[in-house]
Scaffold this motif. Structure first.
Motif, short mmCIF file in Angstrom:
data_model
loop_
_atom_site.label_atom_id
_atom_site.label_comp_id
_atom_site.label_asym_id
_atom_site.label_seq_id
_atom_site.Cartn_x
_atom_site.Cartn_y
_atom_site.Cartn_z
N GLY A 126 -9.21 17.04 13.53
CA GLY A 126 -8.14 17.65 12.77
C GLY A 126 -8.63 18.11 11.41
N TYR A 127 -7.83 18.91 10.76
CA TYR A 127 -8.16 19.42 9.43
C TYR A 127 -8.29 18.24 8.46
N SER A 173 -0.71 20.29 14.90
CA SER A 173 -0.98 21.66 14.44
C SER A 173 -1.34 22.54 15.62
N TYR A 174 -0.45 23.50 15.92
CA TYR A 174 -0.70 24.46 17.00
C TYR A 174 -0.18 25.84 16.60
N GLY A 176 -4.29 25.31 15.98
CA GLY A 176 -4.83 24.36 15.02
C GLY A 176 -6.16 24.75 14.44
N HIS A 204 4.39 19.53 11.30
CA HIS A 204 3.68 20.57 12.06
C HIS A 204 3.04 21.56 11.10
N ASP A 205 1.73 21.68 11.18
CA ASP A 205 0.97 22.64 10.38
C ASP A 205 0.87 23.94 11.18
N THR A 322 -6.11 31.74 16.02
CA THR A 322 -6.73 31.39 14.72
C THR A 322 -7.93 32.27 14.39
#
Length: 393
Positions: A126-127, A173-174, A176, A204-205, A322
């Motif tokens: 993840g980020y 995150s989607y 992501g 949710h990002d 992305t």
């Protein structure tokens, strides 16, 4: 004197981005041309109408004071954008909060929501700010593995009940970063039920909401029935409108959670520069033709890179969204060995996957931040690098 970092700081990972940048600089000093595909900073310009609005507004010397919070026009513009793009109705006064970029909100949210010892469910990989924010708050990380065999979706049924009883928040995150997977509406519906059952705030990002390819649907978590009851959604103008340096974004959704974050932020900052807010309003209320053209350009870049890598024998999955490619590396390296050798021997800079969590080992993240011809050149360099390795074997 000897100054050392706090225990919280020591839990945070060192910046792999700086390590890669240093290695790239060292290669440059040796005369090597390095194609930098490491940092996800857009190389496209903002739309001309956004720049014009910023310049014109900056001439008004009465707009150089503190703004304290988002102007009403900004919140209304976010509401308009969400209705037009994702069919989501928002109350601009209660369900929208302006941020200094989405990372600003993500970095501070955990401190506003969780207490020391509370658990937070975090995607792995993840980020990095997801984990860092929880460490800052004194919370406990429970990683949710994102595995290829599960389409990079967390298996919520695998989380122990004793963990869920202590969990206050979960982050998803989607599409992501670094994993570029998409979630369908069914998964989001499952998340709503899960969060309601266990009294968990869903975060949710959605920062890459406008970089979705191949006509795949743009699904905001907020568009799912019940989402506002259990969650909030972060978004940004950094990637969507190439305004990364302007530091402006927002969070939408659950009124209570947004109020908590707003209260916390009121103690630490004084708002975004008015001309930037004015420019953001122009961006969010445009006709969106710019966004359609931008997606086409990113698709061209993705296809140029992927086709070149496949030609080299490196079978890399095609990113559905992305500005990144999440690539499983060939056998025989760790992620860092592979990434560092690419810089030193091929002159291509990428980020090793383990920088994003334990499940990132065996992958690298490649940013689509160069024109198609430069990405094709990067693929050619990688092909030579892989061929040379096979010969030396």
């Amino acid at each position: 004197m000897n100054f050392i970092g706090s225990e919280k700081l020591q839990k945070m990972t060192a910046s792999i981005f700086q390590e890669v940048a240093d290695r790239k600089m060292a290669a440059n000093k040796k005369g090597k041309d390095v194609i930098d595909l490491s940092v996800g900073s857009p190389d496209f310009s903002p739309p001309s109408f956004v720049v014009d609005a910023l310049v014109e507004s900056a001439k008004d010397t009465s707009k150089y004071g503190y703004t304290l919070k988002g102007i009403a026009e900004f919140n209304e513009a976010v509401g308009y954008f969400y209705k037009q793009r994702y069919e989501v109705d928002l109350d601009p006064a209660k369900e929208v909060l302006q941020l200094m970029g989405s990372q600003d909100g993500l970095a501070h949210l955990a401190t506003a929501i969780i207490n020391p010892g509370d658990f937070c469910l975090v995607p792995d990989p993840g980020y990095p700010i997801y984990e860092a924010s929880v460490h800052i708050a004194g919370g406990v990380i429970y990683p949710m593995p994102l595995l290829a065999e599960n389409k990079f979706l967390p298996n919520l049924k695998n989380i122990p009940l004793e963990v869920l009883e202590k969990t206050r928040m979960m982050i998803i995150s989607y599409p992501g970063n670094p994993v570029t997977a998409l979630a369908d509406r069914g998964f989001f519906e499952e998340v709503v039920v899960f969060a309601r059952t266990h009294n968990i705030l869903v975060v949710h990002d959605f920062a890459y909401s406008e970089l979705i390819f191949d006509r795949n649907p743009q699904i905001s978590f907020m568009s799912v029935p019940g989402a506002k009851e259990v969650g909030i959604e972060f978004n940004s103008l950094s990637k969507t409108f190439n305004m990364a340096g302007c530091r402006i974004g927002y969070v939408v959704g659950n009124e209570q959670a947004i109020h908590l974050l707003a209260t916390f932020k009121s103690n630490i900052d004084y708002g975004v520069f008015y001309p930037i807010q004015h420019a953001a309003v122009k961006a969010l209320t445009s006709d969106f033709s710019y966004l359609r053209e931008q997606v086409k350009e990113y698709e061209l870049r993705r296809d140029a890179l992927i086709s070149g890598l496949i030609k080299s024998g490196w079978q890399v999955a095609k990113s559905p969204a992305t500005m990144f490619v999440w690539a499983k590396i060939p056998l025989g390296w760790t992620s860092r060995q592979f990434a560092f050798e690419l810089i030193d021997r091929a002159g291509v800079a990428v980020i090793p996957g383990d920088a994003f969590g334990a499940q990132g080992e065996g992958y690298v993240r490649i940013a689509l931040v160069q024109p198609p011809e430069r990405l094709s050149q990067a693929a050619e360099r990688i092909e030579k690098f892989l061929v040379d390795r096979l010969i030396k074997k």
